[in-house]
Design an enzyme around this catalytic site. Structure first.
Site, PDB file in Angstrom:
ATOM      1  NE  ARG A  20      -2.521  -0.716   3.455  1.00 58.55           N
ATOM      2  CZ  ARG A  20      -2.760  -2.019   3.647  1.00 58.55           C
ATOM      3  NH1 ARG A  20      -1.774  -2.786   4.083  1.00 58.55           N
ATOM      4  NH2 ARG A  20      -3.924  -2.556   3.383  1.00 58.55           N
ATOM      5  CB  ILE A  22       5.621   5.152  -0.347  1.00 54.93           C
ATOM      6  CG1 ILE A  22       5.178   6.619  -0.229  1.00 54.93           C
ATOM      7  CG2 ILE A  22       7.030   5.072  -0.935  1.00 54.93           C
ATOM      8  CD1 ILE A  22       5.990   7.436   0.767  1.00 54.93           C
ATOM      9  CG  ASP A  65       5.454  -7.713  13.691  1.00 59.61           C
ATOM     10  OD1 ASP A  65       5.851  -6.598  13.283  1.00 59.61           O
ATOM     11  OD2 ASP A  65       5.226  -7.948  14.889  1.00 59.61           O
ATOM     12  CG  ASN A  92       7.668   1.878   2.182  1.00 62.63           C
ATOM     13  OD1 ASN A  92       7.675   3.103   2.073  1.00 62.63           O
ATOM     14  ND2 ASN A  92       6.536   1.190   2.284  1.00 62.63           N
ATOM     15  CE1 TYR A 159       7.218   8.911  10.949  1.00 60.86           C
ATOM     16  CE2 TYR A 159       7.528  11.276  10.608  1.00 60.86           C
ATOM     17  CZ  TYR A 159       7.348  10.001  10.096  1.00 60.86           C
ATOM     18  OH  TYR A 159       7.316   9.812   8.726  1.00 60.86           O
ATOM     19  CE  LYS A 163      10.095   7.554   8.870  1.00 63.89           C
ATOM     20  NZ  LYS A 163      10.265   6.323   8.063  1.00 63.89           N
TER      21      LYS A 163
END
Length: 254
Positions: A20, A22, A65, A92, A159, A163
């Site tokens: 799903r 990207i 998972d 991803n 978050y 990243k």
């Protein structure tokens, strides 16, 4: 120079979070470019299956998972058994969670770190031996503009930090394996129209702020990110490693 350098004929890719958003867009453009792919996600997506099969692409889906420490080795082994090699790893799979730091509990923190950071390291570690035996390989990590900039008006310290870690792991690993003909790069998308972001798009407080902070005045598409992923994973980018490509409509130029 030839447009054929953007082709992936004969290449095999392993894509996490591949059914799903990207990940699916990457699987689709890889298929169009001639690659075979193994996709993994927690749950199957019948619409994605119908799309890829309808276009005749050679791919396999494995439900898994990604945060389970045993999953990366299992998926790499499955890819090698299915297709005999692994040329491209696209890390991803990811999650996002917002909230003020004093109210951010350990359960959400652990989910972000295990998904966005630990599994990226583990999948890369699992894929490297096969790439070394082949004498070539590409690892492509999906980071975020949030690894460069503080997003507003939402609060997302965990978050953003996760990243930023992906970006530094990309650069560090690229330096480590560059002499072995293995390239490691990342893309850093901005606000992209996917399931993960749509909750914010429908938020009357967030949506106008996000749009106004993006000089292009619109959200990006998963296909626009996938186009950049294809370039970085193709022979056309043969001298590119350790790079983090921003795909943010100009957000971080502010």
């Amino acid at each position: 120079m030839s447009l054929g350098q953007f082709r992936l004929d004969g290449k095999v890719a392993l894509i996490t979070g591949g059914n799903r958003g990207i990940g699916l867009a990457v699987a689709e453009i890889f298929g169009e470019a001639g690659a075979k792919s193994v996709l993994t996600a927690r749950r199957d997506n019948p619409e994605a299956d119908a799309l890829l099969k309808g276009k005749g692409y050679d791919y396999d889906f494995v439900s898994a998972d990604a945060t389970d420490p045993a999953t990366p080795e299992r998926l790499v082994r499955h890819t090698l058994e299915k297709y005999g090699r692994i040329d491209i790893l696209v890390n991803n799979a990811g999650v996002a969670s917002h909230g003020e730091t004093p109210d951010f509990d350990d359960e959400r923190l652990e989910l972000i770190l295990s998904t966005n950071v630990a599994q990226v390291f583990r999948f890369s570690r699992a894929a490297l031996p096969a790439m070394r035996r082949q004498g070539e390989g590409v690892i492509l990590n999906v980071g975020s503009m949030s690894g460069f900039a503080t997003n507003i008006p939402q609060h997302q310290v965990a978050y953003n930090g996760s990243k930023a870690a992906v970006h530094m792991m990309t650069k560090s690993l690229a330096s480590e394996v560059a002499a072995e003909n293995i390239r490691v790069n990342a893309v850093a998308p901005g606000y992209i129209d996917t399931e993960m972001s749509r909750g914010g798009f429908t938020n009357p407080e967030w949506d106008p702020v996000w749009r106004n902070a993006t000089p292009m005045g619109r959200y990006g598409s998963a296909e626009e990110v996938a186009n950049c992923v294809l370039f970085l994973c193709s022979p056309a980018a043969s001298y590119v490693t350790g790079s983090v490509l921003l795909i943010d409509g100009g957000y971080t130029t502010r």
